[in-house]
Design a protein around this motif. Structure first.
Motif, PDB file in Angstrom:
ATOM      1  N   ALA A  45       0.841  -1.194   0.000  1.00 10.38           N
ATOM      2  CA  ALA A  45       0.000   0.000   0.000  1.00 10.38           C
ATOM      3  C   ALA A  45       0.872   1.238   0.000  1.00 10.38           C
ATOM      4  CB  ALA A  45      -0.903   0.005   1.234  1.00 10.38           C
ATOM      5  N   PRO A  46       0.501   2.249  -0.767  1.00 13.88           N
ATOM      6  CA  PRO A  46       1.298   3.466  -0.767  1.00 13.88           C
ATOM      7  C   PRO A  46       1.293   4.091   0.618  1.00 13.88           C
ATOM      8  CG  PRO A  46      -0.795   3.825  -1.884  1.00 13.88           C
ATOM      9  CD  PRO A  46      -0.711   2.366  -1.552  1.00 13.88           C
ATOM     10  N   THR A  47       2.453   4.590   1.023  1.00 13.88           N
ATOM     11  CA  THR A  47       2.539   5.152   2.364  1.00 13.88           C
ATOM     12  C   THR A  47       2.468   6.672   2.373  1.00 13.88           C
ATOM     13  OG1 THR A  47       4.933   5.105   2.217  1.00 13.88           O
ATOM     14  CG2 THR A  47       3.863   3.213   3.253  1.00 13.88           C
ATOM     15  N   ALA A  48       2.768   7.310   1.276  1.00 13.77           N
ATOM     16  CA  ALA A  48       2.801   8.768   1.263  1.00 13.77           C
ATOM     17  C   ALA A  48       1.475   9.413   1.659  1.00 13.77           C
ATOM     18  CB  ALA A  48       3.251   9.283  -0.100  1.00 13.77           C
ATOM     19  N   PRO A  49       0.328   8.972   1.097  1.00 13.37           N
ATOM     20  CA  PRO A  49      -0.910   9.655   1.461  1.00 13.37           C
ATOM     21  C   PRO A  49      -1.231   9.559   2.941  1.00 13.37           C
ATOM     22  CG  PRO A  49      -1.240   8.327  -0.493  1.00 13.37           C
ATOM     23  CD  PRO A  49       0.121   7.997   0.058  1.00 13.37           C
ATOM     24  N   ILE A  61       1.698   8.689  -7.222  1.00  5.92           N
ATOM     25  CA  ILE A  61       0.512   9.494  -6.951  1.00  5.92           C
ATOM     26  C   ILE A  61       0.894  10.886  -6.458  1.00  5.92           C
ATOM     27  CG2 ILE A  61      -0.922   7.486  -6.419  1.00  5.92           C
ATOM     28  CD1 ILE A  61      -0.667   8.181  -3.490  1.00  5.92           C
ATOM     29  N   ALA A  62       0.047  11.825  -6.812  1.00  8.48           N
ATOM     30  CA  ALA A  62       0.105  13.176  -6.253  1.00  8.48           C
ATOM     31  C   ALA A  62      -1.243  13.379  -5.586  1.00  8.48           C
ATOM     32  CB  ALA A  62       0.336  14.202  -7.354  1.00  8.48           C
ATOM     33  N   MET A  63      -1.232  13.804  -4.328  1.00  4.94           N
ATOM     34  CA  MET A  63      -2.481  13.900  -3.592  1.00  4.94           C
ATOM     35  C   MET A  63      -2.589  15.224  -2.862  1.00  4.94           C
ATOM     36  SD  MET A  63      -3.943  11.616  -0.501  1.00  4.94           S
ATOM     37  CE  MET A  63      -3.038  12.534   0.685  1.00  4.94           C
ATOM     38  N   LYS A  64      -3.811  15.700  -2.764  1.00  9.57           N
ATOM     39  CA  LYS A  64      -4.099  16.911  -2.006  1.00  9.57           C
ATOM     40  C   LYS A  64      -5.461  16.749  -1.348  1.00  9.57           C
ATOM     41  CE  LYS A  64      -3.233  21.266  -1.037  1.00  9.57           C
ATOM     42  NZ  LYS A  64      -2.056  21.784  -0.424  1.00  9.57           N
ATOM     43  N   ILE A  65      -5.524  17.046  -0.053  1.00 13.17           N
ATOM     44  CA  ILE A  65      -6.802  17.066   0.656  1.00 13.17           C
ATOM     45  C   ILE A  65      -7.257  18.511   0.697  1.00 13.17           C
ATOM     46  CG2 ILE A  65      -7.976  16.645   2.843  1.00 13.17           C
ATOM     47  CD1 ILE A  65      -6.044  14.351   3.279  1.00 13.17           C
ATOM     48  N   ARG A  93     -15.009  18.225   2.686  1.00 11.06           N
ATOM     49  CA  ARG A  93     -13.621  17.763   2.589  1.00 11.06           C
ATOM     50  C   ARG A  93     -13.514  16.609   1.589  1.00 11.06           C
ATOM     51  NH1 ARG A  93     -10.743  14.716   7.395  1.00 11.06           N
ATOM     52  NH2 ARG A  93      -8.660  14.574   6.551  1.00 11.06           N
ATOM     53  N   ILE A  94     -12.536  16.712   0.672  1.00 13.81           N
ATOM     54  CA  ILE A  94     -12.285  15.647  -0.292  1.00 13.81           C
ATOM     55  C   ILE A  94     -10.781  15.469  -0.471  1.00 13.81           C
ATOM     56  CG2 ILE A  94     -14.460  15.901  -1.565  1.00 13.81           C
ATOM     57  CD1 ILE A  94     -12.909  17.452  -3.715  1.00 13.81           C
ATOM     58  N   ALA A  95     -10.402  14.297  -0.943  1.00 15.00           N
ATOM     59  CA  ALA A  95      -9.007  14.016  -1.305  1.00 15.00           C
ATOM     60  C   ALA A  95      -8.949  13.857  -2.816  1.00 15.00           C
ATOM     61  CB  ALA A  95      -8.517  12.752  -0.613  1.00 15.00           C
ATOM     62  N   ILE A 113     -11.256  10.749  -6.717  1.00 18.96           N
ATOM     63  CA  ILE A 113     -11.767  11.687  -5.715  1.00 18.96           C
ATOM     64  C   ILE A 113     -12.420  10.873  -4.602  1.00 18.96           C
ATOM     65  CG2 ILE A 113     -13.248  13.686  -5.315  1.00 18.96           C
ATOM     66  CD1 ILE A 113     -13.093  14.010  -8.499  1.00 18.96           C
ATOM     67  N   LEU A 114     -11.986  11.133  -3.373  1.00 20.26           N
ATOM     68  CA  LEU A 114     -12.488  10.413  -2.203  1.00 20.26           C
ATOM     69  C   LEU A 114     -13.026  11.421  -1.192  1.00 20.26           C
ATOM     70  CD1 LEU A 114      -9.219   8.373  -1.927  1.00 20.26           C
ATOM     71  CD2 LEU A 114     -11.371   7.330  -2.541  1.00 20.26           C
ATOM     72  N   ARG A 115     -13.961  10.960  -0.365  1.00 18.95           N
ATOM     73  CA  ARG A 115     -14.427  11.800   0.736  1.00 18.95           C
ATOM     74  C   ARG A 115     -14.594  10.916   1.966  1.00 18.95           C
ATOM     75  NH1 ARG A 115     -20.759  13.262  -0.439  1.00 18.95           N
ATOM     76  NH2 ARG A 115     -21.509  11.134  -0.338  1.00 18.95           N
ATOM     77  N   PRO A 116     -14.487  11.535   3.149  1.00 20.04           N
ATOM     78  CA  PRO A 116     -14.672  10.741   4.361  1.00 20.04           C
ATOM     79  C   PRO A 116     -16.113  10.245   4.460  1.00 20.04           C
ATOM     80  CG  PRO A 116     -13.744  12.904   4.865  1.00 20.04           C
ATOM     81  CD  PRO A 116     -14.152  12.920   3.437  1.00 20.04           C
TER      82      PRO A 116
END
Length: 186
Positions: A39-43, A69-73, A80-82, A101-104
């Motif tokens: 699993a990617p650890t950066a996010p 991956i490049a990620m921003k929350i 709130r979205i990622a 696009i993800l959301r809690p």
């Protein structure tokens, strides 16, 4: 006239290069079991939220090891979205890469969009739809028209699968992901 298969003609030459089998210098290594994708650890490290890392690993599946991956929350509270920009042979084509696009949600982060044909930069617009921010993405390549920016709006359930063919004009917003945010190939 009778035809002789080529394999019969060349067989003596192929066998001449063979030698008797030699015993191996050491015992052969026992084959190891295939390893599961890491699993990617950066996010998760960026957010201190392991459930986000788990959600991203679920999206990536067996492609985790070959994906950058490049990620921003962005946003706060219910808005709130990622934004997760995926780069790799399984996510990119001539028209761009995928933006997930993800959301809690009640049990962790849930996917509410997987937009194809996205190029950078990605912008967070000042407008919103159904309580979530509108997103401006660059559309280019793929044999289409010259590069333009398109608006992604949440429809109450998800963001669209592909950006609009209608150029976005004059929308205010902030750049949140650029090519400089993509980690280098290791």
């Amino acid at each position: 006239m009778r035809l002789i298969p080529l394999a019969l003609i060349f067989a003596p030459f192929a066998l001449a290069g063979c030698s008797p089998a030699e015993a191996p210098a050491s015992a052969p290594a026992t084959p190891s079991a295939p390893t599961a994708p890491v699993a990617p650890t950066a996010p998760a490290a960026q957010t201190n939220d392991p459930t986000l890392g788990t959600a991203i690993a679920t999206v990536l599946g067996e492609n985790a090891a070959s994906t950058r991956i490049a990620m921003k929350i962005v946003g706060e509270g219910e808005g709130r979205i990622a934004l997760v920009y995926l780069v790799g042979m399984n996510w990119c084509g001539t028209g761009g890469c995928n933006l997930v696009i993800l959301r809690p949600g009640p049990t962790g982060w849930e996917q509410i969009g997987n937009v194809g044909r996205v190029s950078n930069p990605v912008r967070l617009l000042t407008t919103s739809s159904h309580g979530l921010p509108d997103i401006g993405v660059t559309v280019s390549g793929g044999g289409g028209p010259p590069a333009y920016e398109a608006k992604l709006s949440f429809d109450g359930r998800a963001y669209p699968r592909f950006p609009s063919d209608e150029p976005l004009v004059g929308a205010e917003g902030t750049v949140v992901i650029t090519d400089a945010d993509i980690p280098p190939v290791v």
